[in-house]
Design an enzyme around this catalytic site. Structure first.
Site, mmCIF file in Angstrom:
data_model
loop_
_atom_site.group_PDB
_atom_site.id
_atom_site.type_symbol
_atom_site.label_atom_id
_atom_site.label_comp_id
_atom_site.label_asym_id
_atom_site.label_seq_id
_atom_site.Cartn_x
_atom_site.Cartn_y
_atom_site.Cartn_z
ATOM 1 N N CYS A 1 -1.993 29.099 -24.832
ATOM 2 C CA CYS A 1 -1.944 28.979 -26.294
ATOM 3 C C CYS A 1 -3.202 28.286 -26.816
ATOM 4 O O CYS A 1 -3.248 27.869 -27.969
ATOM 5 C CB CYS A 1 -0.691 28.242 -26.734
ATOM 6 S SG CYS A 1 -0.606 26.560 -26.122
ATOM 7 N N ASP B 1 4.090 28.310 -19.203
ATOM 8 C CA ASP B 1 3.795 28.204 -20.640
ATOM 9 C C ASP B 1 3.312 26.797 -20.960
ATOM 10 O O ASP B 1 3.997 26.031 -21.640
ATOM 11 C CB ASP B 1 5.064 28.548 -21.451
ATOM 12 C CG ASP B 1 4.788 28.562 -22.946
ATOM 13 O OD1 ASP B 1 3.629 28.764 -23.347
ATOM 14 O OD2 ASP B 1 5.757 28.356 -23.729
ATOM 15 N N ARG C 1 10.317 35.771 -24.994
ATOM 16 C CA ARG C 1 11.587 35.416 -24.348
ATOM 17 C C ARG C 1 12.390 36.688 -24.102
ATOM 18 O O ARG C 1 13.039 36.853 -23.081
ATOM 19 C CB ARG C 1 12.382 34.435 -25.230
ATOM 20 C CG ARG C 1 11.863 33.019 -25.128
ATOM 21 C CD ARG C 1 12.747 32.033 -25.865
ATOM 22 N NE ARG C 1 12.520 32.011 -27.298
ATOM 23 C CZ ARG C 1 11.623 31.241 -27.910
ATOM 24 N NH1 ARG C 1 10.860 30.408 -27.215
ATOM 25 N NH2 ARG C 1 11.476 31.277 -29.218
HETATM 26 N N1 SAH Z 1 8.006 27.178 -22.889
HETATM 27 C C1 SAH Z 1 8.466 26.322 -23.974
HETATM 28 C C2 SAH Z 1 7.339 25.627 -24.686
HETATM 29 C C3 SAH Z 1 6.396 24.838 -23.807
HETATM 30 S S1 SAH Z 1 5.514 23.611 -24.653
HETATM 31 C C4 SAH Z 1 9.330 27.153 -24.922
HETATM 32 O O1 SAH Z 1 9.246 28.380 -24.898
HETATM 33 O O2 SAH Z 1 10.084 26.558 -25.693
HETATM 34 C C5 SAH Z 1 4.778 22.736 -23.365
HETATM 35 C C6 SAH Z 1 5.698 21.795 -22.618
HETATM 36 O O3 SAH Z 1 4.981 21.300 -21.502
HETATM 37 C C7 SAH Z 1 6.175 20.578 -23.368
HETATM 38 O O4 SAH Z 1 7.578 20.556 -23.370
HETATM 39 C C8 SAH Z 1 5.615 19.365 -22.596
HETATM 40 O O5 SAH Z 1 6.553 18.314 -22.509
HETATM 41 C C9 SAH Z 1 5.382 19.956 -21.244
HETATM 42 N N2 SAH Z 1 4.313 19.388 -20.423
HETATM 43 C C10 SAH Z 1 3.047 19.061 -20.780
HETATM 44 N N3 SAH Z 1 2.319 18.705 -19.699
HETATM 45 C C11 SAH Z 1 3.143 18.825 -18.619
HETATM 46 C C12 SAH Z 1 2.972 18.626 -17.219
HETATM 47 N N4 SAH Z 1 1.795 18.272 -16.703
HETATM 48 N N5 SAH Z 1 4.025 18.867 -16.425
HETATM 49 C C13 SAH Z 1 5.222 19.236 -16.936
HETATM 50 N N6 SAH Z 1 5.429 19.463 -18.250
HETATM 51 C C14 SAH Z 1 4.402 19.249 -19.076
#
Ligand code: SAH
Length: 395
Positions: free
Chosen positions: A338, A298, A210
């Site tokens: 990840c 992410d 971040r």
């Molecule tokens: N970048 C965030 C963490 C991401 S975790 C941080 O730094 O805090 C992954 C996220 O992807 C989750 O919030 C989940 O709800 C979302 N997600 C999973 N599949 C998805 C999709 N197909 N489209 C949009 N969001 C999705």
């Protein structure tokens, strides 16, 4: 003590101090160890090499607590391991410090299956394996020196099923944490839902990243895909980004993300929240010819097992291709995976394929990984799961 005997020829990883013993490497189980009980680990020649937690339901049938076959695995042992983990991180967190950190990172801190995260004065614990479950009281007691306001358990994860354990969550000690715990990271305020949030509530592993994104943020229009509670977006906005578009499929995460943006005094016009599927929305943005200066990808773990890798690879390629198309000349993509099974080599190749198909000239300018409070013990390369590339698109 009960024991497991390793097959001749299958001792190599143990001798290199890798903590996992797979069922296929075990020649015999001596005695009748219970689930989670500590067993001696013997080589075929009878020599004792380790003490491990027995987990008969799992493919990983034992996880090593100690490679010193004389060391007692007791409440005292866990106190010692916790001390070592805290020492590695430089300090005992002072009570009242609003920061957040991972205090115990499982195998890489010599405590397989044990995760402890600190959010201000609250601790959130995950006990993921039969051995960790067996020692829960000793582990919780060992955390008392931190004088936390409360210790909350979030062992409500699927991996427990592989160990034959039920999901568990709830208060372990002290007071009930508030509905949302406020933490401070890099000058930004975040609200963490320790009861219902992902993992233990927040993606602490992305802390350093971040901060990297914020270095590029001034004046930029940023697309934040898979935004959860908006971590990357808030960091960028606080660092002077002009505008951030957060996309996530989870409505509750986006609600919390809005609250967090407000808490940080971000003007409503500088942040947009879009609920939906990133794959579909990026296609729509491409058709609408939208463009951005920065993009963060992410996604959640696309590959849970080796058999899912080809499908996961197509998923990574798809979103990277779309995001690269949406970037203006000179734009920067921050792309992460990840999935532990996705190697950095394969990930880089996928991003290269995506750039090729997007028709963009792209260079890696930086490589990213998990925050330093998520260390990787050298004998345990599986501990390195998060990888990221900072990719600059040519003008
Ligand atoms: N970048 C965030 C963490 C991401 S975790 C941080 O730094 O805090 C992954 C996220 O992807 C989750 O919030 C989940 O709800 C979302 N997600 C999973 N599949 C998805 C999709 N197909 N489209 C949009 N969001 C999705």
């Amino acid at each position: 003590m009960n024991a497991i005997v390793i097959k001749r020829g299958r001792e190599k990883s143990l001798l290199r101090k890798h903590p996992w013993i797979f069922a296929g490497a075990v020649a015999a189980v001596e005695g009748r160890p219970e689930t989670g009980e500590t067993v001696e680990v013997l080589l075929a020649d009878g020599s004792r090499v380790a003490r491990a937690a027995y987990s008969p339901a799992s493919q990983i049938v034992a996880r090593v607590w100690t490679f010193d076959p004389q060391e007692d695995v007791s409440a005292e042992f866990f106190r010692g391991r916790l001390s070592r983990a805290l020492e590695l991180r430089g300090s005992l967190a002072p009570t009242g410090d609003p920061g957040a950190a991972r205090l115990v990172n499982a195998e890489s801190d010599g405590l397989p299956g044990v995760v402890v995260d600190r959010y201000g004065s609250w601790l959130v614990v995950q006990l993921l394996t039969a051995g960790a479950e067996r020692w829960r009281e000793a582990l919780v007691a060992g955390l008392d020196r931190l004088a936390a306001s409360g210790i909350y358990e979030r062992s409500d994860v699927d991996v427990r099923a592989k160990e034959g354990l039920e999901k568990r969550s709830g208060l372990l000690a002290g007071a009930e944490p508030p509905e949302l715990v406020e933490i401070l990271e890099g000058g930004c305020r975040f609200l963490v839902d320790v009861r219902n949030g992902h993992k233990t509530g927040f993606y602490l592993d992305q802390r350093g990243n971040r901060s990297v994104v914020s270095e590029y943020a001034r004046g930029a229009e940023m697309l934040n895909c898979f935004s959860y509670t908006g971590g990357f977006g808030v960091a960028a906005l606080a660092a002077g980004a002009a505008r951030v578009t957060n996309i996530d499929s989870s409505a509750p995460s986006l609600d919390l993300s809005r609250r967090i943006a407000e808490l940080n005094g971000i003007e409503a016009g500088r942040v947009e929240h879009v609920e939906g599927d990133v794959f579909a929305i990026l296609r729509r943005y491409r058709d609408e010819r939208r463009s951005f200066d920065l993009a963060v990808l992410d996604p959640p773990k696309f590959a849970e097992s080796r058999s899912q890798l080809p499908r996961a690879s197509r998923g990574y390629k798809d979103i990277n291709l779309l995001a690269l198309k949406l970037l203006r000349p000179g734009g920067v993509l921050f792309t992460f995976s990840c999935s532990g099974l996705m190697t950095s080599e394969l990930f880089q190749k996928i991003v290269a394929d995506a750039a090729l198909d997007a028709g963009r000239d792209v260079r890696i300018v930086r490589r990213l990984s998990q925050a330093e409070d998520h260390p990787v013990a050298l004998p345990f390369p599986e501990g390195a799961y998060l990888k990221g590339l900072v990719c600059k698109v040519a003008r």
